[in-house]
Design a protein around this motif. Structure first.
Motif, PDB file in Angstrom:
ATOM      1  N   HIS A 228       0.832  -1.213   0.000  1.00  0.00           N
ATOM      2  CA  HIS A 228       0.000   0.000   0.000  1.00  0.00           C
ATOM      3  C   HIS A 228       0.870   1.269   0.000  1.00  0.00           C
ATOM      4  N   GLY A 229       0.802   2.024  -1.067  1.00  0.00           N
ATOM      5  CA  GLY A 229       1.516   3.301  -1.160  1.00  0.00           C
ATOM      6  C   GLY A 229       2.915   3.208  -1.723  1.00  0.00           C
ATOM      7  N   ARG A 230       3.428   1.990  -1.870  1.00  0.00           N
ATOM      8  CA  ARG A 230       4.855   1.854  -2.209  1.00  0.00           C
ATOM      9  C   ARG A 230       5.115   1.669  -3.691  1.00  0.00           C
ATOM     10  N   ALA A 231       4.085   1.802  -4.515  1.00  0.00           N
ATOM     11  CA  ALA A 231       4.267   1.563  -5.953  1.00  0.00           C
ATOM     12  C   ALA A 231       5.412   2.395  -6.547  1.00  0.00           C
ATOM     13  N   PRO A 232       5.579   3.676  -6.168  1.00  0.00           N
ATOM     14  CA  PRO A 232       6.695   4.425  -6.786  1.00  0.00           C
ATOM     15  C   PRO A 232       8.063   3.847  -6.417  1.00  0.00           C
ATOM     16  N   ALA A 233       8.198   3.300  -5.213  1.00  0.00           N
ATOM     17  CA  ALA A 233       9.469   2.676  -4.823  1.00  0.00           C
ATOM     18  C   ALA A 233       9.675   1.386  -5.605  1.00  0.00           C
ATOM     19  N   VAL A 234       8.616   0.592  -5.722  1.00  0.00           N
ATOM     20  CA  VAL A 234       8.708  -0.652  -6.500  1.00  0.00           C
ATOM     21  C   VAL A 234       9.058  -0.321  -7.952  1.00  0.00           C
ATOM     22  N   ALA A 235       8.391   0.691  -8.489  1.00  0.00           N
ATOM     23  CA  ALA A 235       8.662   1.094  -9.876  1.00  0.00           C
ATOM     24  C   ALA A 235      10.110   1.557 -10.030  1.00  0.00           C
ATOM     25  N   THR A 236      10.632   2.205  -9.001  1.00  0.00           N
ATOM     26  CA  THR A 236      12.028   2.652  -9.029  1.00  0.00           C
ATOM     27  C   THR A 236      12.967   1.456  -9.125  1.00  0.00           C
ATOM     28  N   GLY A 237      12.686   0.440  -8.333  1.00  0.00           N
ATOM     29  CA  GLY A 237      13.503  -0.774  -8.387  1.00  0.00           C
ATOM     30  C   GLY A 237      13.468  -1.400  -9.770  1.00  0.00           C
ATOM     31  N   ILE A 238      12.279  -1.473 -10.353  1.00  0.00           N
ATOM     32  CA  ILE A 238      12.136  -2.059 -11.697  1.00  0.00           C
ATOM     33  C   ILE A 238      12.908  -1.218 -12.714  1.00  0.00           C
ATOM     34  N   ARG A 239      12.670   0.077 -12.634  1.00  0.00           N
ATOM     35  CA  ARG A 239      13.284   1.003 -13.587  1.00  0.00           C
ATOM     36  C   ARG A 239      14.807   0.877 -13.585  1.00  0.00           C
ATOM     37  N   ARG A 240      15.398   0.719 -12.371  1.00  0.00           N
ATOM     38  CA  ARG A 240      16.855   0.661 -12.292  1.00  0.00           C
ATOM     39  C   ARG A 240      17.407  -0.646 -12.830  1.00  0.00           C
ATOM     40  N   VAL A 241      16.581  -1.711 -12.801  1.00  0.00           N
ATOM     41  CA  VAL A 241      17.064  -3.007 -13.289  1.00  0.00           C
ATOM     42  C   VAL A 241      16.830  -3.152 -14.797  1.00  0.00           C
ATOM     43  N   VAL A 242      15.718  -2.622 -15.291  1.00  0.00           N
ATOM     44  CA  VAL A 242      15.392  -2.766 -16.716  1.00  0.00           C
ATOM     45  C   VAL A 242      15.329  -1.370 -17.343  1.00  0.00           C
TER      46      VAL A 242
ATOM     47  N   GLU B 143       6.792   8.311  -0.809  1.00  0.00           N
ATOM     48  CA  GLU B 143       7.336   7.618  -1.982  1.00  0.00           C
ATOM     49  C   GLU B 143       7.071   8.404  -3.266  1.00  0.00           C
ATOM     50  N   ILE B 144       5.882   9.007  -3.380  1.00  0.00           N
ATOM     51  CA  ILE B 144       5.589   9.723  -4.637  1.00  0.00           C
ATOM     52  C   ILE B 144       6.429  10.993  -4.721  1.00  0.00           C
ATOM     53  N   ILE B 145       6.591  11.678  -3.604  1.00  0.00           N
ATOM     54  CA  ILE B 145       7.375  12.922  -3.623  1.00  0.00           C
ATOM     55  C   ILE B 145       8.822  12.624  -4.013  1.00  0.00           C
ATOM     56  N   HIS B 146       9.364  11.563  -3.448  1.00  0.00           N
ATOM     57  CA  HIS B 146      10.780  11.296  -3.717  1.00  0.00           C
ATOM     58  C   HIS B 146      11.011  10.676  -5.091  1.00  0.00           C
ATOM     59  N   ALA B 147      10.034   9.955  -5.601  1.00  0.00           N
ATOM     60  CA  ALA B 147      10.171   9.465  -6.979  1.00  0.00           C
ATOM     61  C   ALA B 147      10.181  10.665  -7.925  1.00  0.00           C
TER      62      ALA B 147
ATOM     63  N   MET C  23      11.022  13.714  -7.069  1.00  0.00           N
ATOM     64  CA  MET C  23      12.241  14.470  -6.769  1.00  0.00           C
ATOM     65  C   MET C  23      13.448  13.882  -7.529  1.00  0.00           C
ATOM     66  N   ARG C  24      13.493  12.545  -7.616  1.00  0.00           N
ATOM     67  CA  ARG C  24      14.604  11.917  -8.336  1.00  0.00           C
ATOM     68  C   ARG C  24      14.436  12.038  -9.848  1.00  0.00           C
ATOM     69  N   GLY C  25      13.278  12.526 -10.272  1.00  0.00           N
ATOM     70  CA  GLY C  25      13.011  12.547 -11.708  1.00  0.00           C
ATOM     71  C   GLY C  25      12.956  11.141 -12.264  1.00  0.00           C
ATOM     72  N   GLU C  26      12.447  10.233 -11.438  1.00  0.00           N
ATOM     73  CA  GLU C  26      12.378   8.812 -11.814  1.00  0.00           C
ATOM     74  C   GLU C  26      11.589   8.696 -13.118  1.00  0.00           C
ATOM     75  N   ARG C  27      12.127   8.010 -14.091  1.00  0.00           N
ATOM     76  CA  ARG C  27      11.436   7.899 -15.379  1.00  0.00           C
ATOM     77  C   ARG C  27      10.315   6.875 -15.309  1.00  0.00           C
ATOM     78  N   ILE C  28       9.257   7.281 -14.618  1.00  0.00           N
ATOM     79  CA  ILE C  28       8.067   6.441 -14.521  1.00  0.00           C
ATOM     80  C   ILE C  28       6.852   7.329 -14.804  1.00  0.00           C
ATOM     81  N   SER C  29       5.760   6.705 -15.201  1.00  0.00           N
ATOM     82  CA  SER C  29       4.516   7.451 -15.409  1.00  0.00           C
ATOM     83  C   SER C  29       3.511   6.982 -14.377  1.00  0.00           C
ATOM     84  N   VAL C  30       2.907   7.933 -13.695  1.00  0.00           N
ATOM     85  CA  VAL C  30       2.000   7.603 -12.599  1.00  0.00           C
ATOM     86  C   VAL C  30       0.578   7.989 -12.993  1.00  0.00           C
ATOM     87  N   ILE C  31      -0.315   7.025 -12.944  1.00  0.00           N
ATOM     88  CA  ILE C  31      -1.732   7.289 -13.169  1.00  0.00           C
ATOM     89  C   ILE C  31      -2.367   7.341 -11.784  1.00  0.00           C
ATOM     90  N   PHE C  32      -2.822   8.510 -11.417  1.00  0.00           N
ATOM     91  CA  PHE C  32      -3.273   8.766 -10.048  1.00  0.00           C
ATOM     92  C   PHE C  32      -4.794   8.949 -10.049  1.00  0.00           C
TER      93      PHE C  32
END
Ligand SMILES: Cc1ncc(C[n+]2csc(CCOP(=O)(O)OP(=O)(O)O)c2C)c(N)n1
Ligand code: SF4
Ligand SMILES: [Mg+2]
Lengths: 356, 251
Positions: free
Chosen positions: B69-83, B104-108, B110-119
């Motif tokens: 719950h709530g951790r999707a941006p962190a999980v997505a970060t892990g995926i993004r860094r591996v693939v 998690e959303i603020i820091h994703a 902040m890092r400019g994590e290359r993910i797209s979030v549907i909120f």
């Protein structure tokens, strides 16, 4: 060629992980393990890996989840309060059958506690920590060399059983310097190739990493599967060291830093004519129940020594199952027990038992 | 004969578990159409939240991970860094993203994590039965604010799009509404831009979708759409709050 070098425990774990093919590290600063993320922040980019300082331990463990689910060889490290925060994520990792390494350089608790060595996270590490029916495999090294060896092995074991593996160290082990032989680097194999979410390329079916099973029978079956895998680990992965147990009247049971002190206590006691032995669990999950049950048949008594007020002693009692008295000696809060105090405790127990 | 509509290939052809009139289905369709258009289904990796969309992976025809719950941006970060060449998106509700997962959303971003979030902002916790969310409007009745959300007690609803737009790493931030055909068409454009932003390497992207929860709002689907337009849009203005070009437009 394997090389011999002087290494601090924390840095040895980090270097061993890199040599074991770990390429992803997510963590958050906390004493006394900061040398691990600091080392990784320098070292991983050199080998094409990724070090990322997360916004919290919660985020870090969930990054581990995502990375492991995408097939990365991945680890995190922390110390007690941070490991508490990771527990939800560890439960999800176990539920989703993902391999990873979690290092806990334990400090005293509860709460913010202190920053000195302790073994008071045993229950948390061994009995679950997070919610649900799951187990981690937990290693308890007692030297810098053993931290290297167990770290190298931990990733293979995590991938073989698809479960989180923990190295349960402590502040002393993390900070001490010892010479170590570093094994040659190993390539990362593609143990995850059959299940990782890397994109449904080349026409393969989509994959899913998850831990939700809303139908009770499905969750039951899933948990049975996890349990069966842990049973395999119980059969194949239990490790311990037994020293001088054959003729011992009193057998000490201790792991990690405490086992080092117990070794000196044993030598002192023997020098004074008290026959003391030692069983040192190297895995505490799965726990060496059989080895301890075996010594309980020949020893007059066991003495469990921990830097806690009595956690592993519960497993020792389970193993002994009434066959011999199980005594306990513990210090907590960051106090390491002394060899003389343990030797004296063992002597008293031996006297009382022989006098019976 | 010209085909004017087809189910997107990136959606599996099956009925969803969503309530009748729920806008989760519309959002799924828009995301799937975008993946189809970009031809990235085979490198798309979605992250499902805890919330009504927990089973999103049953509907999308691409790789998925289900996050805590709530951790999707962190999980997505892990995926993004591996693939590195994956197209990674999270799909999160307002309880998931704006409450328990706020860090998690603020820091994703902040890092400019290359993910797209549907909120999906539906102003309640849908899955657990309609409790107050951080996005619940002042005065709005929910099962845990039976007299209506009280400003002095629970504070004011959080405007995620505006807040994230202050973060340089957030390259594309927009708020859309799933409440009318015209708004849905705009939502589609925004989701496409979010994915384009990711593919261009510009950084983090998020599309806040004002959504309905007819079941927990206690309204018929059309009534819910009207309620959204009348009550949510005034507090949550639609528009682009940040674009890779640096612009913002409201309306
Ligand atoms: C750690 C944790 N806390 C609480 C829950 C219970 N829970 C499940 S869904 C949910 C709310 C979801 O609401 P939202 O994110 O708004 O999604 P919606 O269902 O409205 O789409 C909560 C609180 C949980 N699963 N995990
Ligand atoms: S409870 Fe609300 S958000 Fe969930 S499926 Fe039903 S209408 Fe949609
Ligand atoms: Mg909601």
């Amino acid at each position: 060629m394997a090389e011999r070098k002087l290494f601090k425990g924390n840095e040895a774990v980090a270097e061993a992980a890199v040599r074991a093919g770990c390429r992803f590290f997510f963590g958050y600063p906390i004493t006394p393990q900061n040398e691990i993320p600091e080392y990784m922040s320098r070292r991983l980019p050199e080998v094409g890996g990724v070090f990322l300082q997360a916004e919290s331990e919660i985020a870090a463990i969930n990054m581990v989840y995502g990375a492991a689910g995408a097939g990365g060889r991945v680890m995190t490290s922390s110390s007690s309060p941070g490991i508490s925060l990771k527990q939800e994520g560890i439960s999800y990792i176990a539920g989703a059958e993902l391999p990873c390494l979690i290092v806990n350089m334990v400090r005293g608790g509860p709460g913010l506690g202190g920053i000195q060595a302790a073994q008071s996270d045993y229950f948390q590490a061994v009995k679950g920590g997070g919610h649900g029916d799951y187990h981690c495999i937990v290693y308890t090294p007692s030297s810098v060399q053993e931290m290297v060896d167990l770290t190298m092995q931990a990733f293979d074991v995590a991938e073989r059983y698809r479960m989180p593996v923990m190295i349960l160290g402590d502040a002393v082990l993390g900070q001490m310097m010892e010479p170590v032989v570093l094994p040659d680097p190993r390539p990362t194999d593609a143990a995850s190739a059959g299940w990782a979410t890397t994109g449904a390329r080349d026409g393969r079916a989509p994959r899913l990493i998850n831990s939700i099973y809303l139908k009770p029978d499905e969750l039951f079956q899933h948990n049975l599967k996890l349990q069966a895998r842990f049973e395999q680990a119980k059969a194949a992965e239990v490790r311990y060291e037994a020293v001088n147990t054959d003729d011992a009247d009193v057998v000490l049971v201790a792991y990690g830093t405490t086992s080092r002190v117990c070794r000196s206590a044993m030598d002192r006691a023997r020098a004074a004519g008290v026959r003391v032995g030692l069983v040192r669990p190297i895995t505490v999950s799965p726990f060496p129940y059989q080895a301890i049950a075996d010594v309980a048949r020949t020893a007059r008594a066991l003495l469990t020594v921990e830097m806690s007020l009595g956690q592993m002693v519960e497993d020792v009692r389970l193993a002994v199952c009434g066959a011999a008295p199980v005594h306990f000696y513990g210090t907590t809060g960051g106090i390491v027990p002394t060899a003389s105090a343990i030797a004296e405790e063992a002597r008293k127990i031996a006297m009382a038992e022989v006098g019976k | 004969m010209k085909q004017v509509y087809a189910v997107p290939k990136s959606l599996q052809p099956q009925a969803t578990h969503y309530c009748p009139g729920c806008t989760h289905g519309i959002a799924h369709k828009l995301v799937a159409e975008t993946i189809d258009e970009l031809g990235v289904r085979d490198r798309a990796i979605g992250v499902a939240p805890v919330g009504c969309a927990v089973f999103a992976y049953d509907y999308f025809d691409c790789d998925f991970q289900q996050a805590a719950h709530g951790r999707a941006p962190a999980v997505a970060t892990g995926i993004r860094r591996v693939v590195p060449d994956a197209v990674v998106f999270t799909y999160q509700g307002d309880g998931d993203l704006a409450s328990i997962g706020a860090a998690e959303i603020i820091h994703a971003a902040m890092r400019g994590e290359r993910i797209s979030v549907i909120f999906i902002n539906n102003a309640v916790y849908g899955m657990t039965g309609g409790q107050m969310a951080p996005t619940t409007l002042v005065g709005q009745k929910t099962t845990t604010s039976p007299a209506g959300r009280e400003l002095g007690h629970a504070g004011s609803p959080i405007r995620i799009a505006e807040m994230l737009a202050t973060i340089p790493g957030a390259a594309y931030v927009a708020r859309v509404s799933l409440s009318s055909p015209a708004n849905v068409a705009r939502a589609k454009k925004a989701i496409r831009k979010a994915f384009d932003t990711q593919l261009s390497g510009a950084g983090f992207s998020l599309v806040e979708c004002l959504s309905t929860c007819p079941t927990n709002w206690g309204m018929a689907p059309i009534e819910a759409m009207e309620w959204l337009e009348k009550n949510m849009i005034p507090y949550y203005p639609l528009g682009e709050f940040r674009t890779p070009e640096g612009g913002a437009s409201n309306g």
